[in-house]
Design an enzyme around this catalytic site. Structure first.
Site, PDB file in Angstrom:
ATOM      1  N   HIS A  73       9.958 113.902  12.573  1.00  0.00           N
ATOM      2  CA  HIS A  73       8.944 113.156  11.813  1.00  0.00           C
ATOM      3  C   HIS A  73       7.876 112.551  12.715  1.00  0.00           C
ATOM      4  CE1 HIS A  73      10.828 113.120   7.739  1.00  0.00           C
ATOM      5  NE2 HIS A  73      11.875 113.480   8.464  1.00  0.00           N
ATOM      6  N   ASP A 103       0.528 109.038  15.702  1.00  0.00           N
ATOM      7  CA  ASP A 103       1.389 108.991  14.517  1.00  0.00           C
ATOM      8  C   ASP A 103       1.780 110.412  14.154  1.00  0.00           C
ATOM      9  OD1 ASP A 103       2.681 107.779  12.335  1.00  0.00           O
ATOM     10  OD2 ASP A 103       0.944 106.532  11.860  1.00  0.00           O
TER      11      ASP A 103
HETATM   12  P1  ADQ Z   1       6.335 105.466   9.538  1.00  0.00           P
HETATM   13  O1  ADQ Z   1       6.021 105.250  10.977  1.00  0.00           O
HETATM   14  O2  ADQ Z   1       7.143 104.408   8.905  1.00  0.00           O
HETATM   15  O3  ADQ Z   1       7.019 106.900   9.293  1.00  0.00           O
HETATM   16  P2  ADQ Z   1       4.263 106.166   7.468  1.00  0.00           P
HETATM   17  O4  ADQ Z   1       4.215 107.630   7.428  1.00  0.00           O
HETATM   18  O5  ADQ Z   1       2.917 105.536   7.309  1.00  0.00           O
HETATM   19  O6  ADQ Z   1       4.879 105.565   8.814  1.00  0.00           O
HETATM   20  O7  ADQ Z   1       5.214 105.678   6.283  1.00  0.00           O
HETATM   21  C1  ADQ Z   1       5.382 104.325   6.018  1.00  0.00           C
HETATM   22  C2  ADQ Z   1       5.900 104.106   4.588  1.00  0.00           C
HETATM   23  O8  ADQ Z   1       6.297 102.745   4.476  1.00  0.00           O
HETATM   24  C3  ADQ Z   1       4.832 104.337   3.536  1.00  0.00           C
HETATM   25  O9  ADQ Z   1       5.428 104.893   2.387  1.00  0.00           O
HETATM   26  C4  ADQ Z   1       4.303 102.923   3.246  1.00  0.00           C
HETATM   27  O10 ADQ Z   1       3.874 102.728   1.922  1.00  0.00           O
HETATM   28  C5  ADQ Z   1       5.493 102.061   3.536  1.00  0.00           C
HETATM   29  N1  ADQ Z   1       5.052 100.771   4.112  1.00  0.00           N
HETATM   30  C6  ADQ Z   1       4.517 100.577   5.331  1.00  0.00           C
HETATM   31  N2  ADQ Z   1       4.217  99.278   5.517  1.00  0.00           N
HETATM   32  C7  ADQ Z   1       4.542  98.634   4.382  1.00  0.00           C
HETATM   33  C8  ADQ Z   1       4.459  97.274   3.954  1.00  0.00           C
HETATM   34  N3  ADQ Z   1       3.964  96.311   4.739  1.00  0.00           N
HETATM   35  N4  ADQ Z   1       4.884  96.989   2.720  1.00  0.00           N
HETATM   36  C9  ADQ Z   1       5.372  97.967   1.926  1.00  0.00           C
HETATM   37  N5  ADQ Z   1       5.486  99.254   2.268  1.00  0.00           N
HETATM   38  C10 ADQ Z   1       5.075  99.590   3.484  1.00  0.00           C
HETATM   39  C11 ADQ Z   1       7.489 107.982  10.119  1.00  0.00           C
HETATM   40  C12 ADQ Z   1       6.478 108.529  11.127  1.00  0.00           C
HETATM   41  C13 ADQ Z   1       5.206 108.945  10.403  1.00  0.00           C
HETATM   42  C14 ADQ Z   1       5.531 109.956   9.311  1.00  0.00           C
HETATM   43  C15 ADQ Z   1       6.674 109.470   8.441  1.00  0.00           C
HETATM   44  C16 ADQ Z   1       7.152 110.563   7.476  1.00  0.00           C
HETATM   45  O11 ADQ Z   1       6.203 107.559  12.126  1.00  0.00           O
HETATM   46  O12 ADQ Z   1       4.261 109.486  11.312  1.00  0.00           O
HETATM   47  O13 ADQ Z   1       4.375 110.160   8.509  1.00  0.00           O
HETATM   48  O14 ADQ Z   1       7.789 109.064   9.206  1.00  0.00           O
HETATM   49  O15 ADQ Z   1       7.441 111.743   8.136  1.00  0.00           O
END
Ligand code: ADQ
Length: 460
Positions: A157, A365
């Site tokens: 991921h 990311d």
């Molecule tokens: P993350 O690094 O966690 O994931 P991301 O892909 O943006 O990053 O996913 C975060 C999830 O958490 C989103 O669904 C978002 O809505 C939720 N979220 C984040 N902050 C929040 C908050 N303050 N309150 C509520 N909800 C929140 C990892 C990798 C990424 C990759 C994903 C999926 O680091 O690059 O895209 O896995 O593969």
């Protein structure tokens, strides 16, 4: 039809309320055929012995949830240590933050062996096994050593860095060799795939068999890029549900006179938060028409709080917010609202929809799902603008966003100004293309594409 077995560090109960796009997608896949979801229970067993952990099996509809507890020492070495103090920083190109403590690798290996041992007791002969993320790179090798012959796929991921960065990990050869125990190895982007291909050819003398198939260590592995998406329909439904509408109305009422900018993420150094705050500061200096008007709402959910680098980051952010609010704020206007907390998932679309501009500016990311959620939540008739880091995996797909280099403070400030000034027609045209993209390549497309490739991966 073969049963699907999903293995990830953490397990979500698919019968519980919406727990996020990935959980929904994997839950769907597991429901379709009936399946098994295996991982850490999240519990730290007091007085447990290293490499040991009780297995808990429970049924959630037609999905079996099997979880293992970890003892304190294994949690420290495997999770906080090797996974999050070595692999996470290095894979995000942050060698400066990596802690190559010699004790971590033993725990990482021990926990992967424990997972393999416990998982073996649950497997059926025709199972298809899908392993997720950097915590579990050696899992297939451990399973193979225990006699597992089922098809096994791996999806990373997070980004895979280029060879010279990867090679800084003392165990890099062992890690990359372990990937050859899988039948399919999936990455988020073509760039990650290229890094893999260059690494295995340069460091492991792998033979390139074409079509991203590589032979080394007497094994052949199929590699591929499978950009993860979101469940657009689920997110659209959330956007039109009561909680999101209430959030939207409340924020509109509170901030009706302001131009809202929004940042949402886990508090993590990969997300480029200090750089973003500095770009916002530069915007206020360079384009004073935004004074008393532009307001940045930054929500950063607590993450890995028992690690020093994360508490240092929180302090830095609080300092920066204080300085910017102190320098620019007025009695009736605070430039930045910084919240160190989670927003309930059902309210999140309302927040996205009220924002004129989303700032998604990670330094690195794997994909970034927030960017895609922001697009899904917009009103197509009056959409907000996405300012997106070129270093997010999502940038390869979301070309109609305003792409920025987050290290370039002034350049990012200029892009934010452009986003704030963008005429309606241009916003609509860009949004339409972005929406088409996330709809075509949604999370169901990702899952099907990966599982189809895993089914087809020739085995030798
Ligand atoms: P993350 O690094 O966690 O994931 P991301 O892909 O943006 O990053 O996913 C975060 C999830 O958490 C989103 O669904 C978002 O809505 C939720 N979220 C984040 N902050 C929040 C908050 N303050 N309150 C509520 N909800 C929140 C990892 C990798 C990424 C990759 C994903 C999926 O680091 O690059 O895209 O896995 O593969």
């Amino acid at each position: 039809m073969a049963r699907l077995v999903v293995v990830s560090n953490r397990v979500a109960d698919p019968s519980q309320a919406v727990a996020g796009g990935l959980a929904v997608a994997l839950g769907d896949a597991l429901h379709a055929t009936g399946g098994l979801w295996f991982g850490w229970s999240g519990a730290i067993a007091e007085g447990g012995a290293p490499g040991e952990g009780a297995l808990h099996v429970q049924q959630a509809g037609n999905v079996t949830l099997a979880t293992v507890d970890l003892c304190e020492q294994d949690h420290a070495g495997y999770y906080l240590g090797y996974s999050n103090s070595v692999l996470w920083p290095v894979f995000h190109y942050r060698l400066d933050l990596a802690r190559f403590d010699a004790g971590y690798i033993g725990a990482y290996r021990r926990v992967n062996q424990l997972f393999a041992r416990q998982l073996m007791t649950q497997l059926l002969p025709d199972d298809i096994i899908w392993v997720h993320d950097y915590h579990l790179i050696p899992l297939a090798a451990e399973l193979r050593a225990m006699g597992c012959t089922q098809r096994i796929g791996f999806f990373l991921h997070i980004p895979l860095p280029p060879q010279p960065v990867l090679a800084a990990i003392p165990q890099h050869e062992w890690l990359m060799r372990a990937l050859f125990a899988y039948d399919l190895v999936g990455f988020q982007t073509e760039a990650d795939l290229l890094h893999f291909s260059r690494y295995v050819q340069a460091e492991a003398g792998a033979e390139d068999l074409g079509q991203h198939r590589f032979r080394a260590f007497s094994r052949t592995v199929q590699a591929g890029a499978f950009p993860i998406g979101i469940d657009v329909d689920e997110f659209a439904a959330l956007t039109h549900a009561k909680s999101a509408i209430d959030m939207y109305k409340h924020m509109k009422h509170e901030y009706g006179r302001r131009k809202l900018l929004l940042g949402v993420e886990r508090l993590d150094y990969s997300k480029g938060l200090p750089q973003r705050l500095r770009a916002f500061q530069a915007l206020l200096k360079k384009y004073p028409e935004n004074l008393r008007s532009a307001t940045l709402i930054q929500v950063a959910s607590p993450s890995r709080e028992d690690m020093g680098t994360y508490t240092d980051l929180l302090q830095e952010l609080e300092g920066l917010c204080g300085a910017i609010n102190g320098d620019f704020g007025e009695l009736d206007w605070m430039p930045i609202r910084f919240m160190h907390r989670n927003v309930a998932r059902e309210c999140l679309p309302g927040l996205y929809r009220v924002a004129r501009v989303a700032l998604v500016t990670p330094l690195r990311d794997g994909m970034n799902l927030v960017a895609k959620e922001f697009i899904a939540a917009q009103d197509p008739a009056d959409p907000g603008v996405l300012v997106l880091s070129r270093f997010a995996g999502a940038a390869a797909q979301l070309k109609e966003a305003l792409l920025v280099n987050p290290y370039d403070t002034d350049g990012t400030a200029d892009a934010i100004q452009r986003a704030l000034q963008m005429p309606l027609q241009e916003r609509q045209a860009r949004h339409q293309k972005l929406l088409e993209n996330i709809r075509t390549q949604d999370v169901h497309w990702w899952r099907k594409k990966f599982l189809q490739a895993l089914g087809e991966a020739g085995r030798t």
